[in-house]
Design an enzyme around this catalytic site. Sequence first.
Site, mmCIF file in Angstrom:
data_model
loop_
_atom_site.group_PDB
_atom_site.id
_atom_site.type_symbol
_atom_site.label_atom_id
_atom_site.label_comp_id
_atom_site.label_asym_id
_atom_site.label_seq_id
_atom_site.Cartn_x
_atom_site.Cartn_y
_atom_site.Cartn_z
ATOM 1 C CB SER A 182 -0.971 -0.047 1.178
ATOM 2 O OG SER A 182 -1.973 0.906 1.005
ATOM 3 C CG MET A 183 0.152 5.067 2.036
ATOM 4 S SD MET A 183 0.143 6.396 3.220
ATOM 5 C CE MET A 183 -1.530 7.027 2.991
ATOM 6 C CD1 TRP A 207 -4.074 4.600 -1.750
ATOM 7 C CD2 TRP A 207 -2.450 6.028 -1.189
ATOM 8 N NE1 TRP A 207 -4.654 5.828 -1.511
ATOM 9 C CE2 TRP A 207 -3.683 6.721 -1.154
ATOM 10 C CE3 TRP A 207 -1.271 6.725 -0.875
ATOM 11 C CZ2 TRP A 207 -3.779 8.074 -0.823
ATOM 12 C CZ3 TRP A 207 -1.367 8.069 -0.538
ATOM 13 C CH2 TRP A 207 -2.622 8.726 -0.515
ATOM 14 C CG ASP A 228 -6.884 -2.217 -3.482
ATOM 15 O OD1 ASP A 228 -7.525 -1.460 -2.732
ATOM 16 O OD2 ASP A 228 -5.646 -2.331 -3.451
ATOM 17 C CG HIS A 260 -5.652 -2.080 0.124
ATOM 18 N ND1 HIS A 260 -4.835 -1.559 -0.860
ATOM 19 C CD2 HIS A 260 -5.227 -1.528 1.283
ATOM 20 C CE1 HIS A 260 -3.962 -0.714 -0.312
ATOM 21 N NE2 HIS A 260 -4.179 -0.687 0.993
HETATM 22 O O1 9J3 Z 1 -1.213 2.125 3.121
HETATM 23 C C1 9J3 Z 1 -2.383 2.072 2.794
HETATM 24 O O2 9J3 Z 1 -3.154 1.122 3.098
HETATM 25 C C2 9J3 Z 1 -2.897 3.296 2.060
HETATM 26 C C3 9J3 Z 1 -4.346 3.300 1.823
HETATM 27 C C4 9J3 Z 1 -5.030 4.455 2.484
HETATM 28 O O3 9J3 Z 1 -5.736 4.284 3.437
HETATM 29 O O4 9J3 Z 1 -4.811 5.690 1.963
HETATM 30 C C5 9J3 Z 1 -5.753 6.686 2.316
HETATM 31 C C6 9J3 Z 1 -5.074 7.864 2.841
#
Ligand code: 9J3
Length: 313
Positions: A182-183, A207, A228, A260
């Site tokens: 993700s991030m 992300w 996702d 996700h």
């Molecule tokens: O690291 C993630 O799961 C990013 C997804 C997320 O919630 O971004 C919204 C700011």
Amino acid sequence: MQLNPHTGSSAPSRDTLGRRSGRRAGRLAGAAAALTLAVALGPLTGPGAHAADNPYERGPAPTTATIEAARGPYAVSQTSVSSLSVTGFGGGTIYYPTSTSDGTFGAVAISPGYTAYESSIAWLGPRLASQGFVVFTIDTLTTLDQPDSRGRQLLAALDYLTERSSVRGRVDASRLGVMGHSMGGGGSLEAAKSRPALQAAIPLTPWNLDKTWPEVTTPTLIFGADGDTIAPVSSHSEPFYMSLSSSLDRGYLELNSATHFTPNSSNTTIAKYSISWLKRFIDNDTRYEQFLCPLPRPSLTIEEYRGNCPHGS
Ligand code: 9J3
Ligand code: ZN
């Protein structure tokens, strides 16, 4: 829909003959003697029982079964790194092959996602290390850090790993990669963009607000998930993949019936293609090209795969 930008003949893969001959010659005194000896010895029995045609190869020849297995051929040890003992990232856990008889290994640092801890990606530690990598699953400085920060933290973790960690002698500092969820996956793109020397990047359901990555020169395999809703592939993984240079070794694997958070649990499809990508590009191990080219076909676990083939641009 599959893209194959490499329609012509493939270029030779990076560092094959040059590095091999240079290494052998360096071990022996005298150029003529070196040639004669090298021919006489044939494939040197280097680390382990496998031929050292590629000095970075580690472990036995792979099969589909060995890369799908819950564990690879190496027994794994682990050591905890306190956040209090490091700067630039939040500590973590280093997983590494226990054996010291196989020389150095390539290494990969892995970042969790927003609000998450290293526990969320811990399954990748032993899974990848048992195949012959040093794997550093990290915590971030705060769980709210954004992708650019996570990218810097992945690089700080790799620097710690190769320069100061207790296993630094087991790591080849020239063979490093990054992964993240993700991030953290967005962070792995940031890390690759800022450090082209990285040999592999694998963002997992990444992300990022930045949708364009033409600056990346590191071979990159992006995992998306068809279901996702947090980092939808249409606005994250797919544009990230499409923005990577078409001259780059790149891949996009969209997981079927996935979310996700699929990368937060043990997953054979993620493991087998991550192992193949890391082996192919961190170790230059062409024994793994068979799993990446021809391109993987859609299946019960693969919604779609895009990429170039063969690899070695
Ligand atoms: O690291 C993630 O799961 C990013 C997804 C997320 O919630 O971004 C919204 C700011
Ligand atoms: Zn951009």
